[in-house]
Design a protein around this motif. Structure first.
Motif, mmCIF file in Angstrom:
data_model
loop_
_atom_site.group_PDB
_atom_site.id
_atom_site.type_symbol
_atom_site.label_atom_id
_atom_site.label_comp_id
_atom_site.label_asym_id
_atom_site.label_seq_id
_atom_site.Cartn_x
_atom_site.Cartn_y
_atom_site.Cartn_z
ATOM 1 N N UNK A 23 12.856 2.302 -12.242
ATOM 2 C CA UNK A 23 13.491 1.640 -11.100
ATOM 3 C C UNK A 23 14.953 1.358 -11.401
ATOM 4 N N UNK A 24 15.805 1.817 -10.504
ATOM 5 C CA UNK A 24 17.235 1.512 -10.558
ATOM 6 C C UNK A 24 17.509 0.526 -9.429
ATOM 7 N N UNK A 25 17.791 -0.698 -9.772
ATOM 8 C CA UNK A 25 18.059 -1.722 -8.762
ATOM 9 C C UNK A 25 19.520 -1.662 -8.334
ATOM 10 N N UNK A 26 19.721 -1.689 -7.034
ATOM 11 C CA UNK A 26 21.065 -1.796 -6.469
ATOM 12 C C UNK A 26 21.119 -3.135 -5.747
ATOM 13 N N UNK A 27 21.661 -4.130 -6.419
ATOM 14 C CA UNK A 27 21.688 -5.486 -5.874
ATOM 15 C C UNK A 27 23.004 -5.729 -5.152
ATOM 16 N N UNK A 28 22.896 -6.308 -3.972
ATOM 17 C CA UNK A 28 24.043 -6.621 -3.129
ATOM 18 C C UNK A 28 24.021 -8.123 -2.866
ATOM 19 N N UNK A 29 25.170 -8.799 -2.865
ATOM 20 C CA UNK A 29 25.159 -10.236 -2.551
ATOM 21 C C UNK A 29 24.420 -10.506 -1.247
ATOM 22 N N UNK A 30 23.663 -11.579 -1.215
ATOM 23 C CA UNK A 30 22.828 -11.880 -0.054
ATOM 24 C C UNK A 30 23.632 -12.196 1.199
ATOM 25 N N UNK A 31 24.933 -12.399 1.049
ATOM 26 C CA UNK A 31 25.763 -12.675 2.228
ATOM 27 C C UNK A 31 26.368 -11.401 2.808
ATOM 28 N N UNK A 32 25.903 -10.239 2.334
ATOM 29 C CA UNK A 32 26.485 -8.966 2.779
ATOM 30 C C UNK A 32 25.376 -7.948 3.006
ATOM 31 N N UNK A 62 0.804 -1.211 0.000
ATOM 32 C CA UNK A 62 0.000 0.000 0.000
ATOM 33 C C UNK A 62 0.837 1.261 0.000
ATOM 34 N N UNK A 63 1.943 1.263 0.759
ATOM 35 C CA UNK A 63 2.794 2.454 0.842
ATOM 36 C C UNK A 63 3.485 2.736 -0.483
ATOM 37 N N UNK A 64 3.908 1.692 -1.184
ATOM 38 C CA UNK A 64 4.536 1.903 -2.493
ATOM 39 C C UNK A 64 3.516 2.404 -3.497
ATOM 40 N N UNK A 65 2.360 1.787 -3.535
ATOM 41 C CA UNK A 65 1.356 2.190 -4.525
ATOM 42 C C UNK A 65 0.815 3.590 -4.233
ATOM 43 N N UNK A 66 0.867 3.994 -2.963
ATOM 44 C CA UNK A 66 0.390 5.331 -2.613
ATOM 45 C C UNK A 66 1.348 6.432 -3.023
ATOM 46 N N UNK A 67 2.633 6.128 -3.047
ATOM 47 C CA UNK A 67 3.632 7.182 -3.249
ATOM 48 C C UNK A 67 4.358 7.113 -4.588
ATOM 49 N N UNK A 68 4.232 6.018 -5.317
ATOM 50 C CA UNK A 68 4.970 5.848 -6.570
ATOM 51 C C UNK A 68 4.034 5.926 -7.762
ATOM 52 N N UNK A 69 4.565 6.452 -8.853
ATOM 53 C CA UNK A 69 3.812 6.554 -10.099
ATOM 54 C C UNK A 69 4.759 6.712 -11.264
ATOM 55 N N UNK A 70 4.242 7.005 -12.434
ATOM 56 C CA UNK A 70 5.095 7.127 -13.626
ATOM 57 C C UNK A 70 6.180 8.190 -13.523
ATOM 58 N N UNK A 71 5.991 9.187 -12.644
ATOM 59 C CA UNK A 71 7.011 10.229 -12.504
ATOM 60 C C UNK A 71 8.099 9.861 -11.504
ATOM 61 N N UNK A 72 7.931 8.751 -10.814
ATOM 62 C CA UNK A 72 8.861 8.352 -9.754
ATOM 63 C C UNK A 72 10.118 7.726 -10.352
ATOM 64 N N UNK A 73 11.250 8.111 -9.805
ATOM 65 C CA UNK A 73 12.523 7.436 -10.120
ATOM 66 C C UNK A 73 13.025 6.837 -8.813
ATOM 67 N N UNK A 74 13.009 5.528 -8.736
ATOM 68 C CA UNK A 74 13.251 4.832 -7.474
ATOM 69 C C UNK A 74 14.570 4.089 -7.485
ATOM 70 N N UNK A 75 15.291 4.242 -6.375
ATOM 71 C CA UNK A 75 16.450 3.393 -6.103
ATOM 72 C C UNK A 75 15.950 2.260 -5.216
ATOM 73 N N UNK A 76 15.977 1.051 -5.734
ATOM 74 C CA UNK A 76 15.475 -0.112 -5.013
ATOM 75 C C UNK A 76 16.653 -0.996 -4.616
#
Length: 366
Positions: free
Chosen positions: A81-90, A46-60
């Motif tokens: 969406x710009x994904x910042x993926x980190x190894x799951x062991x860190x 709900x919080x994401x859908x309330x605050x994000x839209x086509x104008x949003x640029x998100x760092x996930x």
């Protein structure tokens, strides 16, 4: 037939509001706190859908499976969406966040999981919050697994949307959850034509019909039993003291980590650095040739009360999770889990040191 769970008096709006106030005190926040009538996925989505839209640029930020889910929701809202993926062991660092901002100065939303119980890591939210404030972005935090196990401080950290659930370290119910909402976040929702309205997902409905109305009339009949269970769990934390509850979880994590190392047999912490390891649950890597899900299934067949689970999805073959949260944040639960794993490893050939593991666990609890 009579039963203490049946024929209860309706939960009043004043009682509901008083429980929200207790959640606010737990989080040491002056933000509005809304308790939503569902498991934590409800306010998380709900919080994401309330605050994000086509104008949003998100760092996930992705440090586990929930980060992947948030990215999917953001894309579904039309966000870039710009994904910042980190190894799951860190864990992710504030430096990595600042690097992402430098490369994408248009970022105006950051989504992060505090502690990933599924992978056993935790992220340094205080430092990350400083970086997000410098950028001026809206900061969304999943603190479902961390609350009660480590500090969760939305105001001090500059978190605009902080979602919690009671079913892990708080030792409470899974059927209700809560979100603290900053004034900036409310304003973002109000300006977002895509935010859910007249919907069970809608935070704006709670804002307009509950918060702005002075919390006098509930939107719908509350989940009575779950609300009373949440109140009881908050009372217990208040009675024990939040620091005491968090200390118990930190000790359980240290004991599990030290016990696994002392046990040997090829079992080792999945999260490399102790500072990156979550207090709520400890993940362990099994030795080559051992299937984690089979080892866990065998242990649970002997004792179904053990707080053990295999990793999800592709991690089922290599990862074991010791869920030492809530009532299982004890030396007994930690030792029983390691003893069962040690017995299973010994059957498969690797030499284990049960006595050494027991000493390591006991030492952590002194």
């Amino acid at each position: 037939m009579t039963h203490p769970f049946l024929d209860l008096a309706p939960l009043s709006a004043a009682h509901f509001a008083a429980i929200e106030d207790r959640v606010a005190r737990l989080l040491d926040t002056r933000q509005d706190v809304v308790i939503m009538q569902g498991e934590a996925l409800l306010p998380l989505e709900g919080a994401i859908r309330a605050t994000a839209g086509p104008e949003t640029v998100a760092l996930n930020v992705i440090t586990g499976p929930y980060g992947q889910t948030f990215g999917n929701w953001l894309r579904d809202c039309g966000a870039t969406v710009i994904d910042l993926a980190v190894p799951f062991h860190a864990a992710v660092t504030a430096e990595r966040i600042r690097e992402a901002f430098a490369g994408h100065p248009e970022i105006d939303f950051v989504s992060l999981v505090h502690a990933e119980a599924a992978t056993g890591n935790t992220n340094p939210v205080a430092e990350i919050g400083e970086a997000v404030r410098e950028q001026g972005a809206l900061f969304y935090l999943d603190a479902v697994a961390s609350v009660g196990a480590e500090p969760v401080l939305p105001d001090a950290w500059g978190v605009d949307l902080c979602v919690i659930g009671a079913q892990k370290a708080m030792g409470g119910p899974a059927g209700v959850s809560a979100v603290s909402v900053s004034e900036r976040a409310w304003a973002r929702m109000a300006a977002n034509p895509h935010a859910p309205r007249r919907s069970y997902l809608s935070l704006l409905d709670w804002k307009e019909r509950w918060v702005d109305g002075g919390r006098k009339a509930l939107l719908h009949a509350p989940a009575q039993l779950e609300m009373l269970a949440l109140e009881a769990c908050l009372e217990r934390i208040e009675a024990d003291g939040l620091e005491t509850v968090m200390r118990r979880h930190r000790t359980a994590a240290l004991a599990t980590r030290a016990g696994a190392v002392a046990l040997g047999g090829g079992l080792e912490p999945y999260v490399y650095e102790e500072s990156d390891a979550a207090p709520v649950a400890t993940t362990l890597r099994v030795p080559a040739g051992v299937v984690a899900s089979e080892l866990v299934a065998e242990a649970l067949a002997d004792d179904g009360t053990l707080p053990l689970a295999a990793g999800g999805g592709a991690l089922a073959g290599e990862m074991i999770r010791v869920n030492h949260y809530g009532v299982d944040a004890t030396a007994g639960a930690v030792w029983a889990s390691l003893a069962a794993l040690g017995a299973g490893l010994a059957k498969r050939g690797p030499a284990v040191d049960l006595a050494g593991a027991r000493r390591a666990v006991d030492s952590a609890w002194r």
